[in-house]
Design a protein around this motif. Sequence first.
Motif, mmCIF file in Angstrom:
data_model
loop_
_atom_site.group_PDB
_atom_site.id
_atom_site.type_symbol
_atom_site.label_atom_id
_atom_site.label_comp_id
_atom_site.label_asym_id
_atom_site.label_seq_id
_atom_site.Cartn_x
_atom_site.Cartn_y
_atom_site.Cartn_z
ATOM 1 N N TYR A 191 -4.287 10.982 5.548
ATOM 2 C CA TYR A 191 -5.706 10.609 5.533
ATOM 3 C C TYR A 191 -5.996 9.782 6.786
ATOM 4 O O TYR A 191 -5.319 8.791 7.055
ATOM 5 C CB TYR A 191 -6.057 9.808 4.270
ATOM 6 N N HIS A 235 -7.808 8.488 -0.184
ATOM 7 C CA HIS A 235 -8.885 7.902 0.611
ATOM 8 C C HIS A 235 -9.010 6.395 0.322
ATOM 9 O O HIS A 235 -9.066 5.570 1.235
ATOM 10 C CB HIS A 235 -10.198 8.639 0.290
ATOM 11 N N ASP A 236 -8.996 6.033 -0.964
ATOM 12 C CA ASP A 236 -9.091 4.620 -1.357
ATOM 13 C C ASP A 236 -7.962 3.802 -0.744
ATOM 14 O O ASP A 236 -8.191 2.727 -0.191
ATOM 15 C CB ASP A 236 -9.024 4.481 -2.888
ATOM 16 N N LEU A 237 -6.744 4.329 -0.852
ATOM 17 C CA LEU A 237 -5.588 3.598 -0.316
ATOM 18 C C LEU A 237 -5.668 3.494 1.209
ATOM 19 O O LEU A 237 -5.312 2.471 1.794
ATOM 20 C CB LEU A 237 -4.280 4.284 -0.729
ATOM 21 N N ASP A 290 -8.359 3.309 2.922
ATOM 22 C CA ASP A 290 -9.363 2.270 3.214
ATOM 23 C C ASP A 290 -8.768 0.868 3.091
ATOM 24 O O ASP A 290 -9.074 -0.024 3.884
ATOM 25 C CB ASP A 290 -10.565 2.410 2.266
ATOM 26 N N ILE A 291 -7.907 0.694 2.087
ATOM 27 C CA ILE A 291 -7.256 -0.621 1.930
ATOM 28 C C ILE A 291 -6.363 -0.904 3.142
ATOM 29 O O ILE A 291 -6.381 -1.993 3.713
ATOM 30 C CB ILE A 291 -6.425 -0.661 0.626
ATOM 31 N N ARG A 302 -8.463 -1.844 6.095
ATOM 32 C CA ARG A 302 -8.991 -3.222 6.017
ATOM 33 C C ARG A 302 -7.957 -4.239 6.464
ATOM 34 O O ARG A 302 -8.255 -5.194 7.161
ATOM 35 C CB ARG A 302 -9.438 -3.515 4.586
ATOM 36 N N GLU A 338 -9.276 11.727 -3.283
ATOM 37 C CA GLU A 338 -10.130 10.522 -3.325
ATOM 38 C C GLU A 338 -9.292 9.256 -3.452
ATOM 39 O O GLU A 338 -9.583 8.232 -2.841
ATOM 40 C CB GLU A 338 -11.122 10.610 -4.484
ATOM 41 N N ARG A 339 -8.224 9.332 -4.249
ATOM 42 C CA ARG A 339 -7.335 8.160 -4.391
ATOM 43 C C ARG A 339 -6.633 7.856 -3.073
ATOM 44 O O ARG A 339 -6.456 6.696 -2.703
ATOM 45 C CB ARG A 339 -6.302 8.405 -5.491
ATOM 46 N N VAL A 359 0.842 -1.209 0.000
ATOM 47 C CA VAL A 359 0.000 0.000 0.000
ATOM 48 C C VAL A 359 0.877 1.260 0.000
ATOM 49 O O VAL A 359 0.655 2.207 -0.762
ATOM 50 C CB VAL A 359 -0.944 0.016 1.230
#
Length: 595
Positions: A549, A581-583, A585-586, A589, A578-579, A467
């Motif tokens: 983030y 944010h996506d990373l 979230d990964i 998880r 936004e990107r 990541v």
Amino acid sequence: MRVQFWGTRGSIAKPGPSTARYGGNTSCIEVRSARGTLVIIDCGTGAHPLGQHLLSTSAKGLRGHILISHTHWDHIQGIPFFAPLFVPGNRWDIYGPKGLDQSLRETLAGQMQYTYFPITPDQFGATIHYHDLVEGTFAIDDIKVTTHYLNHPALTLGYRLEADDTTVVYCCDHEPYSRSLAGGRGDIAGQDLRHGKFISGADLLIHDAQYTAAEYPSKIGWGHSSAEYAVLLGQFAHVKKLALTHYDPLRDDAAVDRVLTAIRKGLPASSLIEVFAAAEGEIVEIQPSPSKPSKQRAASFPATVSLTPALAKRSVLLGITKASTAEELSEVIRAEGLRPSFFSTIDEARNVIQKEHPSLVLLEHDRVRVDGMTTCRAIRQARNDETPVVIVATQEDPDGGAAAGVSDWLIMPFTSSYARTKIRAWVLRTECRWIRASIPDNEEGRIAALHALRILDTEPEERFDRVTRLAAALFDVPVAVISLVDESRQWFKSRVGLDAKESSRDVSFCAHAVYSREPIIVSDTFQDKRFADNPLVVDEPRIRFYAGYPLMLDDGNCIGTLCLIDVRPRTLEGPDLERLHDLADIALREILATR
Ligand SMILES: [Zn+2]
Ligand SMILES: [Zn+2]
């Protein structure tokens, strides 16, 4: 000793064809002893070429001393442009007269405030020690230095340097005490006699000669000598060589020549003194004369100088009862070149403040044991001045503090690095642009939730590293980190481009996101009050850009961030956020999958 003139002009730099021979730069002189000790007297604009010369001719780890006569502009303007102060590994000691209200360091920092100059003295890379001087004697390696107050509107010191059996004396800026002496004749008495004794027997006297005797009557009280006065005192004190300097900006080369010709004509045939007009670039080698006639003659003037305390140290007054805190703060204060002093009763505190004028007062306060607020009130009643009074406590009481006259708060716990940055800012009366993140309201629950994840201090794992690698590549940044913030530190589960495994919470950028639970984007740390003085900005890794983030648990707690760091200022907007944010979230998880 070897003396080189790098600036001979008074008041303002005056470059141009009409001053090419004697030079346009303001006061700066380089002195070297035979053993190589480097002393620079005054840092006018001549310090710029001198600094360039030193860098081109010296090995790494340059060691030098700067004596400042006084802090008028023409004597300090070269400091921010003196390149050797910016080189890490160099060591400099800067000396100047101790003022009544502020230290030399505060005064020098004044000309480097943001309004006047883009960088502050804190950004000098060299190790620098500042010394406040009073009249007296001290040693710089093999050079004995004696200081003496001159007659000038600002507090000004003359310097007498003795080494290798030779003596160099520097007296700029100085006005005759007795105006009648400005004409170059008359009986030398009183304070002028003291001045004569201070310069007595010098092999080289470098003396203020801004005016001529004819000009002086319209310049009375401006703090400068006539060339005739310099010559009169030089002869009286059996000086061998007299260098006239600090030329008025209105005097071009031809005018300096005329002054010198007139002076030489006026000297009696029997006179032994050699008078010359100092020229920029000129080098004077001073050898001890075998017969030492000047020394013998000088003996008829018992040296003015038997006093020792030339070095005055600025102090910080501490009202701290807890031993470990007192010890820690004392260490930080000493590291800043200041002297910690203590008191036990309020009367004693008032006395010390009256006598020592400390730069800062630190008072411990808690609701049970010690009442720093009452002491603060008492200090303010006794002396209503600008001395900052800072309360050291575990929590802030802004209203009570304002009523008691508290200037600021130092909230415990703190790292030495943070206390040092704060103390420096208070002493220099500048803003501390390092704000620690506040602690979230739900801190206990947040820490419990973080510990329950059992991820802290685990080994690096590929599922996290991929990541951060992706983040670094996607955003073209040298550093990407998954950072988790616990009670006292931020710990990095994964990091690209960063060696440290963790750092203290008070330097943490991510702790700000943990508190606000919002993404934090800092386009340029130098422009941001929260981060400009942060050690991660000032020193390695020299963060200029940060984007973090928040990693949010379902219960609303933020445990850390996925963050990007760059060493150049830049920004991050719209789709990029936004990107990120996506990373994030990964990453989150994967963290939750650890449970
Ligand atoms: Zn001057
Ligand atoms: Zn001056």
